[in-house]
Scaffold this motif. Structure first.
Motif, PDB file in Angstrom:
ATOM      1  N   SER A 135      80.593  38.648  55.579  1.00 58.49           N
ATOM      2  CA  SER A 135      81.337  37.438  55.965  1.00 58.49           C
ATOM      3  C   SER A 135      80.106  36.416  56.368  1.00 58.49           C
ATOM      4  O   SER A 135      78.930  36.968  56.409  1.00 58.49           O
ATOM      5  N   ALA A 136      80.733  35.190  56.370  1.00 58.51           N
ATOM      6  CA  ALA A 136      79.715  34.173  56.571  1.00 58.51           C
ATOM      7  C   ALA A 136      79.083  34.179  57.858  1.00 58.51           C
ATOM      8  O   ALA A 136      77.888  33.614  58.315  1.00 58.51           O
ATOM      9  N   SER A 137      79.753  34.683  58.935  1.00 57.47           N
ATOM     10  CA  SER A 137      79.230  34.803  60.207  1.00 57.47           C
ATOM     11  C   SER A 137      80.141  35.941  60.993  1.00 57.47           C
ATOM     12  O   SER A 137      81.203  36.545  60.319  1.00 57.47           O
ATOM     13  N   ALA A 138      79.634  36.245  62.122  1.00 52.32           N
ATOM     14  CA  ALA A 138      80.280  37.360  62.852  1.00 52.32           C
ATOM     15  C   ALA A 138      81.987  37.130  63.057  1.00 52.32           C
ATOM     16  O   ALA A 138      82.529  38.058  63.082  1.00 52.32           O
ATOM     17  N   ALA A 139      82.215  35.811  63.233  1.00 51.82           N
ATOM     18  CA  ALA A 139      83.572  35.523  63.656  1.00 51.82           C
ATOM     19  C   ALA A 139      84.581  34.955  62.035  1.00 51.82           C
ATOM     20  O   ALA A 139      85.617  35.000  62.434  1.00 51.82           O
ATOM     21  N   ALA A 140      83.746  35.368  61.068  1.00 50.63           N
ATOM     22  CA  ALA A 140      84.379  34.854  60.159  1.00 50.63           C
ATOM     23  C   ALA A 140      85.225  35.767  59.276  1.00 50.63           C
ATOM     24  O   ALA A 140      84.701  37.286  59.691  1.00 50.63           O
ATOM     25  N   ALA A 141      86.019  35.604  58.559  1.00 53.55           N
ATOM     26  CA  ALA A 141      86.672  36.693  57.502  1.00 53.55           C
ATOM     27  C   ALA A 141      85.797  37.244  56.630  1.00 53.55           C
ATOM     28  O   ALA A 141      84.995  36.331  56.038  1.00 53.55           O
ATOM     29  N   THR A 142      86.062  38.389  56.160  1.00 55.98           N
ATOM     30  CA  THR A 142      85.295  38.978  55.018  1.00 55.98           C
ATOM     31  C   THR A 142      85.496  38.310  53.755  1.00 55.98           C
ATOM     32  O   THR A 142      86.782  38.251  53.389  1.00 55.98           O
ATOM     33  N   THR A 143      84.449  38.228  53.222  1.00 56.87           N
ATOM     34  CA  THR A 143      84.444  37.181  51.654  1.00 56.87           C
ATOM     35  C   THR A 143      83.694  38.212  50.931  1.00 56.87           C
ATOM     36  O   THR A 143      83.327  37.706  49.660  1.00 56.87           O
ATOM     37  N   ARG A 144      83.096  39.476  51.324  1.00 58.65           N
ATOM     38  CA  ARG A 144      82.202  40.207  50.245  1.00 58.65           C
ATOM     39  C   ARG A 144      82.370  41.829  50.419  1.00 58.65           C
ATOM     40  O   ARG A 144      82.328  42.116  51.499  1.00 58.65           O
ATOM     41  N   TRP A 145      82.763  42.526  49.414  1.00 62.90           N
ATOM     42  CA  TRP A 145      83.069  43.813  49.604  1.00 62.90           C
ATOM     43  C   TRP A 145      82.161  44.593  48.534  1.00 62.90           C
ATOM     44  O   TRP A 145      82.103  44.074  47.370  1.00 62.90           O
ATOM     45  N   ASP A 146      81.906  45.586  49.066  1.00 69.28           N
ATOM     46  CA  ASP A 146      81.295  46.817  47.968  1.00 69.28           C
ATOM     47  C   ASP A 146      82.291  47.993  47.958  1.00 69.28           C
ATOM     48  O   ASP A 146      82.178  48.811  48.975  1.00 69.28           O
ATOM     49  N   LEU A 147      83.148  48.139  46.631  1.00 62.47           N
ATOM     50  CA  LEU A 147      84.333  48.934  46.635  1.00 62.47           C
ATOM     51  C   LEU A 147      83.763  50.207  46.011  1.00 62.47           C
ATOM     52  O   LEU A 147      83.479  50.044  44.579  1.00 62.47           O
ATOM     53  N   ARG A 148      84.082  51.445  46.468  1.00 62.95           N
ATOM     54  CA  ARG A 148      83.773  52.681  45.693  1.00 62.95           C
ATOM     55  C   ARG A 148      85.037  52.939  45.007  1.00 62.95           C
ATOM     56  O   ARG A 148      86.028  53.182  45.371  1.00 62.95           O
ATOM     57  N   LEU A 149      85.024  53.014  43.706  1.00 59.93           N
ATOM     58  CA  LEU A 149      86.160  53.095  42.684  1.00 59.93           C
ATOM     59  C   LEU A 149      86.620  54.461  42.537  1.00 59.93           C
ATOM     60  O   LEU A 149      85.759  55.389  42.387  1.00 59.93           O
ATOM     61  N   ARG A 150      87.745  54.698  42.547  1.00 54.95           N
ATOM     62  CA  ARG A 150      88.610  55.753  42.048  1.00 54.95           C
ATOM     63  C   ARG A 150      88.629  55.762  40.476  1.00 54.95           C
ATOM     64  O   ARG A 150      88.931  54.733  39.830  1.00 54.95           O
ATOM     65  N   VAL A 151      88.449  56.890  39.856  1.00 56.77           N
ATOM     66  CA  VAL A 151      88.320  56.816  38.598  1.00 56.77           C
ATOM     67  C   VAL A 151      89.716  57.110  37.826  1.00 56.77           C
ATOM     68  O   VAL A 151      90.411  58.234  37.804  1.00 56.77           O
ATOM     69  N   THR A 152      90.548  55.751  37.786  1.00 53.63           N
ATOM     70  CA  THR A 152      91.459  55.777  37.233  1.00 53.63           C
ATOM     71  C   THR A 152      91.593  55.542  35.819  1.00 53.63           C
ATOM     72  O   THR A 152      90.307  55.289  35.064  1.00 53.63           O
ATOM     73  N   ALA A 153      92.614  55.403  34.928  1.00 55.10           N
ATOM     74  CA  ALA A 153      92.348  55.005  33.486  1.00 55.10           C
ATOM     75  C   ALA A 153      91.456  53.799  33.068  1.00 55.10           C
ATOM     76  O   ALA A 153      90.792  53.842  32.015  1.00 55.10           O
ATOM     77  N   PRO A 154      91.706  52.804  33.794  1.00 57.43           N
ATOM     78  CA  PRO A 154      90.878  51.483  33.297  1.00 57.43           C
ATOM     79  C   PRO A 154      89.424  51.809  33.921  1.00 57.43           C
ATOM     80  O   PRO A 154      88.248  51.267  32.958  1.00 57.43           O
ATOM     81  N   VAL A 155      89.188  52.655  34.918  1.00 60.11           N
ATOM     82  CA  VAL A 155      87.811  52.545  35.418  1.00 60.11           C
ATOM     83  C   VAL A 155      87.145  53.731  34.189  1.00 60.11           C
ATOM     84  O   VAL A 155      85.837  53.338  34.003  1.00 60.11           O
ATOM     85  N   ALA A 156      87.691  54.757  33.977  1.00 63.90           N
ATOM     86  CA  ALA A 156      87.270  55.638  32.845  1.00 63.90           C
ATOM     87  C   ALA A 156      87.012  55.039  31.710  1.00 63.90           C
ATOM     88  O   ALA A 156      85.874  54.845  31.179  1.00 63.90           O
ATOM     89  N   ALA A 157      87.724  54.183  31.171  1.00 60.31           N
ATOM     90  CA  ALA A 157      87.607  53.374  30.095  1.00 60.31           C
ATOM     91  C   ALA A 157      86.315  52.477  30.013  1.00 60.31           C
ATOM     92  O   ALA A 157      85.514  52.387  29.066  1.00 60.31           O
ATOM     93  N   GLY A 158      86.279  51.607  31.140  1.00 62.42           N
ATOM     94  CA  GLY A 158      85.094  50.816  31.236  1.00 62.42           C
ATOM     95  C   GLY A 158      83.720  51.643  31.259  1.00 62.42           C
ATOM     96  O   GLY A 158      83.000  51.128  30.676  1.00 62.42           O
ATOM     97  N   LEU A 159      83.721  52.741  31.950  1.00 61.66           N
ATOM     98  CA  LEU A 159      82.548  53.475  32.024  1.00 61.66           C
ATOM     99  C   LEU A 159      82.081  54.116  30.638  1.00 61.66           C
ATOM    100  O   LEU A 159      81.104  54.157  30.297  1.00 61.66           O
ATOM    101  N   ARG A 160      83.167  54.794  30.001  1.00 57.91           N
ATOM    102  CA  ARG A 160      82.873  55.219  28.700  1.00 57.91           C
ATOM    103  C   ARG A 160      82.172  54.093  27.634  1.00 57.91           C
ATOM    104  O   ARG A 160      81.359  54.293  26.936  1.00 57.91           O
ATOM    105  N   GLU A 161      83.128  52.797  27.713  1.00 55.55           N
ATOM    106  CA  GLU A 161      82.548  51.857  26.644  1.00 55.55           C
ATOM    107  C   GLU A 161      81.155  51.228  27.083  1.00 55.55           C
ATOM    108  O   GLU A 161      80.307  51.012  26.408  1.00 55.55           O
ATOM    109  N   LEU A 162      80.851  51.261  28.377  1.00 51.46           N
ATOM    110  CA  LEU A 162      79.540  50.657  29.179  1.00 51.46           C
ATOM    111  C   LEU A 162      78.574  51.646  28.396  1.00 51.46           C
ATOM    112  O   LEU A 162      77.400  51.370  28.032  1.00 51.46           O
ATOM    113  N   LEU A 163      78.850  53.012  28.738  1.00 46.69           N
ATOM    114  CA  LEU A 163      77.609  53.869  28.397  1.00 46.69           C
ATOM    115  C   LEU A 163      77.630  54.197  26.830  1.00 46.69           C
ATOM    116  O   LEU A 163      76.586  54.621  26.339  1.00 46.69           O
TER     117      LEU A 163
END
Length: 341
Positions: A135-163
């Motif tokens: 977030s921009a400050s301790a009192a501000a709303a969250t604006t940046r996230w790092d999300l651990r992904l569950r391997v659903t069909a779109p995620v699997a397709a993206g990783l396959r194509e990337l590699l």
């Protein structure tokens, strides 16, 4: 036998033990008035009050933003045959298109769906990883996230194509080797109003490197969206020493080496976890979404990667998948004619 990660929507309940290595221990940089290669993907600054530390890092990030500016040139784009050498020289390289438009769009939608579900969970729940300047400050709303992904069909397709992209496969094999462990499978999202991150590396310094990541833009990235900025060549021990010891002086002296990851939708950049980098401020009206996969070189010491809050891979996928096995699966999929544009 290792189960496939690239079949649609697979998930595993067992957590495998971490890999160990007989390699020499990593060199741990020290913290110097808030200037350090300490970062969210590998370890944390100790003995500092959390709120004070956040404010210090935020102030440092804006100082670096002012020093480096927003007009840095693009990360070098290379032909597939030259990508591995460019990665070794610069610490980062753009290899061009890796995902088709439909795959990138579907994956972006899936990331945002998983992010909304994760934000609805209680604090400390598994999908959200630690990230610098959330977030921009301790009192501000969250604006940046790092999300651990569950391997659903779109995620699997993206990783396959990337590699399946030749430059991605050859560069990762050159840098990390077939036995490299899948270390992260995640997405970074910065919302409008996100503050810049301080410069950091993703690992402690190690002579051969530890983590190697491939990051894919899931929409066209403009300068206003705060693309990732890299200091070219800063994966060296000399650069880490200078950064730790000189702080602002090193950043000012290195401004000419800065390069931005201004990627089109589906384009990929590969980078060495030792290279200094940071996400920029998002002054646009759009969210910037970046998909990434990270591999840990098999011979690398993992002792310095103990910050579980920042290990961006869900527990059920840890210790189970190697680069070589995933590349074999991606190749078999591509040869089967299942790639979608």
């Amino acid at each position: 036998p290792m189960l496939s990660l690239l079949s649609s929507g697979c998930a595993y309940a067992l957590r495998a033990p971490r890999l160990t290595s007989a390699a020499p221990p990593l060199r741990r940089p020290y913290c110097c008035d808030g200037w350090s290669t300490l970062d969210e993907a590998s370890w944390v600054i100790e003995d500092v009050e959390e709120e004070d530390d956040e404010e210090s890092l935020a102030a440092r990030a804006w100082e670096e933003e002012s020093t480096l500016g927003s007009a840095a040139p693009l990360v070098r784009r290379t032909a597939p045959a030259a990508a591995a050498a460019a990665l070794r020289d610069d610490g980062v390289v753009c290899v061009g298109p890796a995902l088709g438009a439909a795959t990138a769009a579907a994956l972006r939608a899936e990331v945002l769906t998983q992010l909304e579900a994760a934000r609805a969970c209680e604090a400390g729940a598994g999908p959200l990883s630690s990230v610098l300047t959330a977030s921009a400050s301790a009192a501000a709303a969250t604006t940046r996230w790092d999300l651990r992904l569950r391997v659903t069909a779109p995620v699997a397709a993206g990783l396959r194509e990337l590699l399946s992209a030749p430059a991605v496969a050859s560069s990762l094999l050159d840098a990390a080797g077939r036995e490299a462990e899948l270390w992260e499978l995640a997405a970074l999202v910065s919302a409008p109003g996100a503050a810049p991150q301080p410069l950091h590396a993703d690992t402690l310094w190690d002579e051969e490197g530890v983590l190697f990541s491939t990051a894919v833009a899931l929409q066209h990235v403009t300068r206003e969206m705060g693309p990732t900025r890299f200091l070219l060549g800063s994966q060296s021990l000399a650069a880490h020493d200078a950064f730790d010891e000189e702080g602002p002086g090193y950043v000012a002296a290195s401004a000419d080496s800065a390069a931005c990851g201004l990627l089109d939708a589906g384009e990929a950049a590969l980078y060495d976890g030792r290279v200094l980098h940071c996400g920029g401020p998002n002054s646009s009206p759009e969210r910037r979404v970046q998909f990434y996969a990270t591999f840990r070189r098999a011979a690398a010491d993992g002792a310095g990667l103990g910050n579980e809050a920042a290990h961006s891979l869900l527990d059920e996928y840890r210790g189970k998948h190697t680069l070589g096995r995933l590349l074999d699966e991606a190749e078999a999929w591509a040869e089967g004619g299942e790639r979608k544009s």
